[in-house]
Every structure is written in structure tokens, then in C-alpha cells.
Design a protein around this motif. Structure first.
Motif, PDB file in Angstrom:
ATOM      1  N   UNK A 100       0.804  -1.218   0.000  1.00 29.19           N
ATOM      2  CA  UNK A 100       0.000   0.000   0.000  1.00 29.19           C
ATOM      3  C   UNK A 100       0.835   1.266   0.000  1.00 29.19           C
ATOM      4  N   UNK A 101       2.045   1.192   0.587  1.00 28.09           N
ATOM      5  CA  UNK A 101       2.886   2.384   0.698  1.00 28.09           C
ATOM      6  C   UNK A 101       3.707   2.643  -0.555  1.00 28.09           C
ATOM      7  N   UNK A 102       4.001   1.613  -1.354  1.00 28.53           N
ATOM      8  CA  UNK A 102       4.855   1.800  -2.540  1.00 28.53           C
ATOM      9  C   UNK A 102       4.262   2.809  -3.524  1.00 28.53           C
ATOM     10  N   UNK A 103       3.004   2.673  -3.957  1.00 22.05           N
ATOM     11  CA  UNK A 103       2.467   3.686  -4.878  1.00 22.05           C
ATOM     12  C   UNK A 103       2.317   5.062  -4.234  1.00 22.05           C
ATOM     13  N   UNK A 104       2.022   5.076  -2.938  1.00 23.55           N
ATOM     14  CA  UNK A 104       1.922   6.349  -2.224  1.00 23.55           C
ATOM     15  C   UNK A 104       3.257   7.086  -2.256  1.00 23.55           C
ATOM     16  N   UNK A 105       4.324   6.364  -1.933  1.00 25.61           N
ATOM     17  CA  UNK A 105       5.659   6.971  -1.933  1.00 25.61           C
ATOM     18  C   UNK A 105       6.113   7.302  -3.349  1.00 25.61           C
ATOM     19  N   UNK A 106       5.730   6.482  -4.320  1.00 28.12           N
ATOM     20  CA  UNK A 106       6.136   6.722  -5.708  1.00 28.12           C
ATOM     21  C   UNK A 106       5.611   8.064  -6.215  1.00 28.12           C
ATOM     22  N   UNK A 107       4.389   8.403  -5.885  1.00 28.65           N
ATOM     23  CA  UNK A 107       3.832   9.693  -6.316  1.00 28.65           C
ATOM     24  C   UNK A 107       4.559  10.850  -5.638  1.00 28.65           C
ATOM     25  N   UNK A 108       4.934  10.680  -4.390  1.00 30.70           N
ATOM     26  CA  UNK A 108       5.696  11.726  -3.709  1.00 30.70           C
ATOM     27  C   UNK A 108       7.073  11.884  -4.339  1.00 30.70           C
ATOM     28  N   UNK A 109       7.698  10.769  -4.717  1.00 30.65           N
ATOM     29  CA  UNK A 109       8.992  10.820  -5.395  1.00 30.65           C
ATOM     30  C   UNK A 109       8.855  11.534  -6.735  1.00 30.65           C
ATOM     31  N   UNK A 110       7.809  11.220  -7.465  1.00 31.98           N
ATOM     32  CA  UNK A 110       7.588  11.869  -8.756  1.00 31.98           C
ATOM     33  C   UNK A 110       7.512  13.386  -8.603  1.00 31.98           C
ATOM     34  N   UNK A 111       6.755  13.846  -7.627  1.00 40.16           N
ATOM     35  CA  UNK A 111       6.632  15.283  -7.390  1.00 40.16           C
ATOM     36  C   UNK A 111       7.977  15.904  -7.025  1.00 40.16           C
ATOM     37  N   UNK A 112       8.752  15.209  -6.186  1.00 38.05           N
ATOM     38  CA  UNK A 112      10.053  15.736  -5.764  1.00 38.05           C
ATOM     39  C   UNK A 112      11.025  15.817  -6.936  1.00 38.05           C
ATOM     40  N   UNK A 113      11.061  14.795  -7.764  1.00 40.07           N
ATOM     41  CA  UNK A 113      12.015  14.755  -8.877  1.00 40.07           C
ATOM     42  C   UNK A 113      11.660  15.791  -9.939  1.00 40.07           C
ATOM     43  N   UNK A 114      10.387  16.044 -10.144  1.00 38.27           N
ATOM     44  CA  UNK A 114       9.979  17.029 -11.143  1.00 38.27           C
ATOM     45  C   UNK A 114      10.432  18.445 -10.785  1.00 38.27           C
ATOM     46  N   UNK A 115      10.753  18.679  -9.514  1.00 33.86           N
ATOM     47  CA  UNK A 115      11.185  20.009  -9.090  1.00 33.86           C
ATOM     48  C   UNK A 115      12.652  20.290  -9.416  1.00 33.86           C
ATOM     49  N   UNK A 116      13.396  19.279  -9.857  1.00 31.21           N
ATOM     50  CA  UNK A 116      14.815  19.468 -10.170  1.00 31.21           C
ATOM     51  C   UNK A 116      14.950  20.354 -11.405  1.00 31.21           C
ATOM     52  N   UNK A 117      15.887  21.287 -11.356  1.00 33.03           N
ATOM     53  CA  UNK A 117      16.128  22.221 -12.453  1.00 33.03           C
ATOM     54  C   UNK A 117      16.502  21.463 -13.724  1.00 33.03           C
ATOM     55  N   UNK A 118      15.743  21.707 -14.791  1.00 31.14           N
ATOM     56  CA  UNK A 118      16.028  21.051 -16.062  1.00 31.14           C
ATOM     57  C   UNK A 118      17.374  21.436 -16.631  1.00 31.14           C
ATOM     58  N   UNK A 119      17.875  22.626 -16.293  1.00 34.32           N
ATOM     59  CA  UNK A 119      19.179  23.043 -16.778  1.00 34.32           C
ATOM     60  C   UNK A 119      20.293  22.150 -16.274  1.00 34.32           C
ATOM     61  N   UNK A 120      20.151  21.647 -15.044  1.00 36.25           N
ATOM     62  CA  UNK A 120      21.162  20.765 -14.487  1.00 36.25           C
ATOM     63  C   UNK A 120      21.172  19.437 -15.230  1.00 36.25           C
ATOM     64  N   UNK A 121      19.997  18.955 -15.580  1.00 35.98           N
ATOM     65  CA  UNK A 121      19.907  17.713 -16.352  1.00 35.98           C
ATOM     66  C   UNK A 121      20.567  17.893 -17.715  1.00 35.98           C
ATOM     67  N   UNK A 122      20.289  19.003 -18.373  1.00 38.58           N
ATOM     68  CA  UNK A 122      20.897  19.262 -19.678  1.00 38.58           C
ATOM     69  C   UNK A 122      22.408  19.379 -19.577  1.00 38.58           C
ATOM     70  N   UNK A 123      22.888  19.959 -18.471  1.00 39.73           N
ATOM     71  CA  UNK A 123      24.327  20.110 -18.295  1.00 39.73           C
ATOM     72  C   UNK A 123      25.004  18.750 -18.164  1.00 39.73           C
ATOM     73  N   UNK A 124      24.388  17.846 -17.405  1.00 36.87           N
ATOM     74  CA  UNK A 124      24.956  16.503 -17.264  1.00 36.87           C
ATOM     75  C   UNK A 124      24.948  15.785 -18.601  1.00 36.87           C
ATOM     76  N   UNK A 125      23.873  15.960 -19.369  1.00 36.33           N
ATOM     77  CA  UNK A 125      23.807  15.329 -20.676  1.00 36.33           C
ATOM     78  C   UNK A 125      24.859  15.893 -21.630  1.00 36.33           C
ATOM     79  N   UNK A 126      25.112  17.202 -21.542  1.00 37.84           N
ATOM     80  CA  UNK A 126      26.092  17.830 -22.432  1.00 37.84           C
ATOM     81  C   UNK A 126      27.503  17.310 -22.180  1.00 37.84           C
TER      82      UNK A 126
END
Length: 245
Positions: A100-126
Motif C-alpha cells: 500500500x505504501x509503494x504507490x503512495x511513496x512513488x507519487x511523492x517521489x515523482x513530485x520531488x524529482x519534477x522540481x529538479x532544475x532542467x538546466x542541471x539535467x541538460x548540463x549533465x547530458x552535455x
């Protein structure tokens, strides 16, 4: 009941609750963290964009998360018996608690990860970083304070779930409250159980908030912006070196 009679019952109940919540939290984090990250990666515009897979995973998470816990326990009795050999006791309660807790925590993780600056992701990819590198070097470290807060929220929810599991013989503080506080009209035992739950939840919340703030302050001192500028400048430099070679 006297305190000498209540004390051993409450001690065992507290240990049972901590045991159930502890193991359920570990399983929820291990299962929910990659699931939440996968929801972000497979979403539209994600690094592993797959709209169909993302929608299917999201729908499964939504269905599992929306199911009332008491119904989930009953629905999983066959699976619980297959895993633990029984449907009562604290070991058996861990199975529906974790699922019961896995999907609950997964949605919280999704929200947290979406807040990461996209510029940092692009920099790592570059710099040539693949998807695993982006997750390990950017998404998880930058969202760590939010992930800790999400874990705290999950623990608090699991404490409530464990009390509910006590109604079907799982043990713990919920079982004590039902058997003694409700069925035997031991009002004093009921209020002591409520007070213990309130204290445990307060301590968990305080520790979680302190840990999240500490990591956030440490990240602010180290400066995510300078790191991002360094990555952006290092990318072209590395490209020039490659051309010269």
C-alpha cells in the motif's frame, strides 16, 4: 487495569508497531523510489519518453493508491499467506503495509524529482552523461531534501495504517486500542495508546524535518548554481578537446 498490567502490553505493542512500520518503510522506499523516477523519465519530454508506458504505470499507481487500506489487506490475504505462511501477526501485516505504501511513496517521489532544475539535467547530458548518470548525479541528489520529507510523510501514513492493521490481528498499538480500549471499555488504555501514537508521529516528523532542512542548507552552502555553471562551461571545453584530438 493498573499500570503494572498495562506496561508490558504497551511495550510489546510499541515494538510491534515500530517493527511493522520500519520494515514497511524500507520496502516502500526500495520499491517506490525507482517507480517514481520511472514515472518522470517515461513522461512526455522525459529522458526515456514512452507515453503509453508512462500512462500504464501511472494508472496502476493511481488504482493501487486509491484503494482503502482495510480493503487492500483483505484483497491481499491470499498473497500474504503465500509469502509469510499466515495472515495474522506483524510479519503478515508488513505485506499489505508495504504494497500500500509503494504507490503512495512513488507519487511523492515523482513530485520531488519534477522540481529538479532542467538546466542541471541538460548540463549533465552535455558532458556525455547517460540516463543512469543523470538520475544518480542530478535527479536524486538535487531532490534529496524533498525525498526525505516524502519518506517522513510515508512513515506517518504507515503508522496510521499499522493501527488500522491491528483491527485484523496484526498486533501493535492499534490492536491494543481495539481489544482493550474498545472491546473491554478500558478508556485509560485507549487514551494512553492515542498519546503514544501522537508522540511517535511528532518525533518522526521533527526528525524528518530536521534532516531535510540540514541537507537543504548544506546544498545551499555548496551552491547548486556554481556547480551548474561549472558543468555548462566544462561541456564545450570537453567538446573542443575532442575536436582538437
Amino acid at each position: 487495569m493498573t499500570w503494572s498490567e498495562m506496561q508490558p502490553l504497551l511495550s510489546q505493542a510499541c515494538w510491534d508497531t515500530l517493527y511493522m512500520v520500519g520494515w514497511s518503510t524500507v520496502i516502500a522506499v526500495v520499491g517506490g523510489l525507482p517507480l517514481g523516477i520511472l514515472l518522470v523519465l517515461t513522461d512526455r519530454g522525459g529522458l526515456l519518453q514512452n507515453v503509453l508506458a508512462g500512462k500504464v504505470i501511472g494508472q496502476i499507481v493511481n488504482v493501487a493508491r486509491s484503494m482503502p487500506f482495510i480493503i487492500l489487506m483483505v484483497a491481499l490475504m491470499g498473497f500474504t499467506r503465500a509469502v509469510t505462511g499466515t495472515t495474522i501477526g506483524r510479519e503478515a501485516a508488513i505485506v499489505p503495509l508495504a504494497i500500500g505504501a509503494i504507490p503512495f511513496f512513488a507519487r511523492l517521489v515523482e513530485t520531488a524529482v519534477r522540481e529538479v532544475d532542467g538546466g542541471l539535467v541538460e548540463a549533465v547530458q552535455s558532458m556525455g552523461g547517460n540516463t543512469w548518470t543523470v538520475v544518480r548525479k542530478a535527479l536524486v541528489p538535487e531532490s534529496l531534501p524533498s525525498l526525505i520529507s516524502s519518506t517522513t510523510t510515508t512513515i506517518v501514513a504507515l503508522i496510521g495504517y499499522s493501527a488500522m492493521a491491528g483491527t485484523v490481528g496484526a498486533g501493535g498499538l492499534g490492536d491494543i486500542a481495539i481489544r482493550y480500549g474498545y472491546q473491554r471499555f478500558e478508556t485509560q488504555m485507549m487514551w494512553i495508546t492515542v498519546a503514544i501514537l501522537a508522540v511517535v508521529i511528532s518525533v518522526v516528523q521533527l526528525v524528518g524535518d530536521y534532516a531535510a532542512r540540514s541537507i537543504h542548507r548544506r546544498g545551499a552552502r555548496s551552491g547548486p548554481a556554481p556547480r551548474l555553471r561549472l558543468l555548462r562551461t566544462a561541456g564545450p571545453a570537453a567538446a573542443d578537446v575532442g575536436k582538437a584530438a
